[in-house]
Design a protein around this motif. Sequence first.
Motif, PDB file in Angstrom:
ATOM      1  N   GLU A  44       3.430 -46.604 -19.036  1.00 45.03           N
ATOM      2  CA  GLU A  44       4.577 -46.075 -18.497  1.00 45.03           C
ATOM      3  C   GLU A  44       5.707 -45.602 -19.108  1.00 45.03           C
ATOM      4  N   THR A  45       6.041 -46.090 -20.407  1.00 42.78           N
ATOM      5  CA  THR A  45       6.743 -45.697 -21.319  1.00 42.78           C
ATOM      6  C   THR A  45       6.034 -44.317 -21.914  1.00 42.78           C
ATOM      7  N   THR A  46       4.974 -44.392 -22.318  1.00 42.69           N
ATOM      8  CA  THR A  46       4.223 -43.030 -22.586  1.00 42.69           C
ATOM      9  C   THR A  46       4.065 -41.980 -21.604  1.00 42.69           C
ATOM     10  N   LYS A  47       4.216 -42.401 -20.342  1.00 43.10           N
ATOM     11  CA  LYS A  47       4.498 -41.263 -19.471  1.00 43.10           C
ATOM     12  C   LYS A  47       5.607 -40.630 -19.304  1.00 43.10           C
ATOM     13  N   LEU A  48       6.710 -41.476 -19.303  1.00 43.50           N
ATOM     14  CA  LEU A  48       8.130 -41.101 -19.320  1.00 43.50           C
ATOM     15  C   LEU A  48       8.450 -39.910 -20.570  1.00 43.50           C
ATOM     16  N   GLU A  49       7.809 -40.629 -21.773  1.00 43.94           N
ATOM     17  CA  GLU A  49       7.908 -39.814 -22.831  1.00 43.94           C
ATOM     18  C   GLU A  49       7.450 -38.413 -22.914  1.00 43.94           C
ATOM     19  N   LEU A  50       6.343 -38.353 -22.318  1.00 42.21           N
ATOM     20  CA  LEU A  50       5.449 -37.093 -22.193  1.00 42.21           C
ATOM     21  C   LEU A  50       6.057 -36.194 -20.947  1.00 42.21           C
ATOM     22  N   MET A  51       6.630 -36.826 -19.805  1.00 36.90           N
ATOM     23  CA  MET A  51       7.475 -36.091 -19.071  1.00 36.90           C
ATOM     24  C   MET A  51       8.937 -35.505 -19.819  1.00 36.90           C
ATOM     25  N   HIS A  52       9.385 -36.067 -20.520  1.00 34.40           N
ATOM     26  CA  HIS A  52      10.658 -35.518 -21.104  1.00 34.40           C
ATOM     27  C   HIS A  52      10.331 -34.561 -22.113  1.00 34.40           C
ATOM     28  N   LEU A  53       9.315 -34.604 -23.031  1.00 35.08           N
ATOM     29  CA  LEU A  53       8.835 -33.584 -23.642  1.00 35.08           C
ATOM     30  C   LEU A  53       8.360 -32.394 -22.859  1.00 35.08           C
ATOM     31  N   LEU A  54       7.484 -32.563 -21.835  1.00 33.76           N
ATOM     32  CA  LEU A  54       7.252 -31.536 -20.936  1.00 33.76           C
ATOM     33  C   LEU A  54       8.315 -30.796 -20.446  1.00 33.76           C
ATOM     34  N   LEU A  55       9.274 -31.183 -19.680  1.00 32.79           N
ATOM     35  CA  LEU A  55      10.570 -30.925 -19.276  1.00 32.79           C
ATOM     36  C   LEU A  55      11.260 -29.983 -20.428  1.00 32.79           C
ATOM     37  N   GLN A  56      11.333 -30.307 -21.789  1.00 33.08           N
ATOM     38  CA  GLN A  56      12.110 -29.762 -22.672  1.00 33.08           C
ATOM     39  C   GLN A  56      11.294 -28.451 -23.312  1.00 33.08           C
ATOM     40  N   THR A  57      10.110 -28.342 -23.099  1.00 35.25           N
ATOM     41  CA  THR A  57       9.398 -27.350 -23.814  1.00 35.25           C
ATOM     42  C   THR A  57       9.600 -26.121 -23.281  1.00 35.25           C
ATOM     43  N   GLN A  58       9.627 -24.900 -23.935  1.00 35.42           N
ATOM     44  CA  GLN A  58       9.716 -23.544 -23.577  1.00 35.42           C
ATOM     45  C   GLN A  58       8.208 -22.865 -23.697  1.00 35.42           C
ATOM     46  N   LYS A  59       7.556 -23.498 -24.376  1.00 35.94           N
ATOM     47  CA  LYS A  59       6.455 -22.901 -25.077  1.00 35.94           C
ATOM     48  C   LYS A  59       5.333 -22.894 -23.754  1.00 35.94           C
TER      49      LYS A  59
END
Length: 75
Positions: A4-19
């Motif tokens: 669950e922590t990994t999912k949240l971290e990935l969601m955070h990274l996903l939402l922040q990327t513009q690439k």
Amino acid sequence: MNIETTKLELMHLLLQTQKESLLKKLKSVFEEEQVDWWNEMSENEQEEIKTGLKQADNGEYVDNEIVMKRFDKWH
């Protein structure tokens, strides 16, 4: 680290990327990982489903409400 922590971290990274290229790569990874449940079934299971679909197409079925009434008798 739990899943669950990994999912949240990935969601955070996903939402922040513009690439866009990164997003396309991630999407392709998910698409490659998807399993077609039909191919995971045995040939016998596939044939049973095909038979059921043919029966339904021919009107050879019992309405869900009728079936549920049968089960309500036992409750």
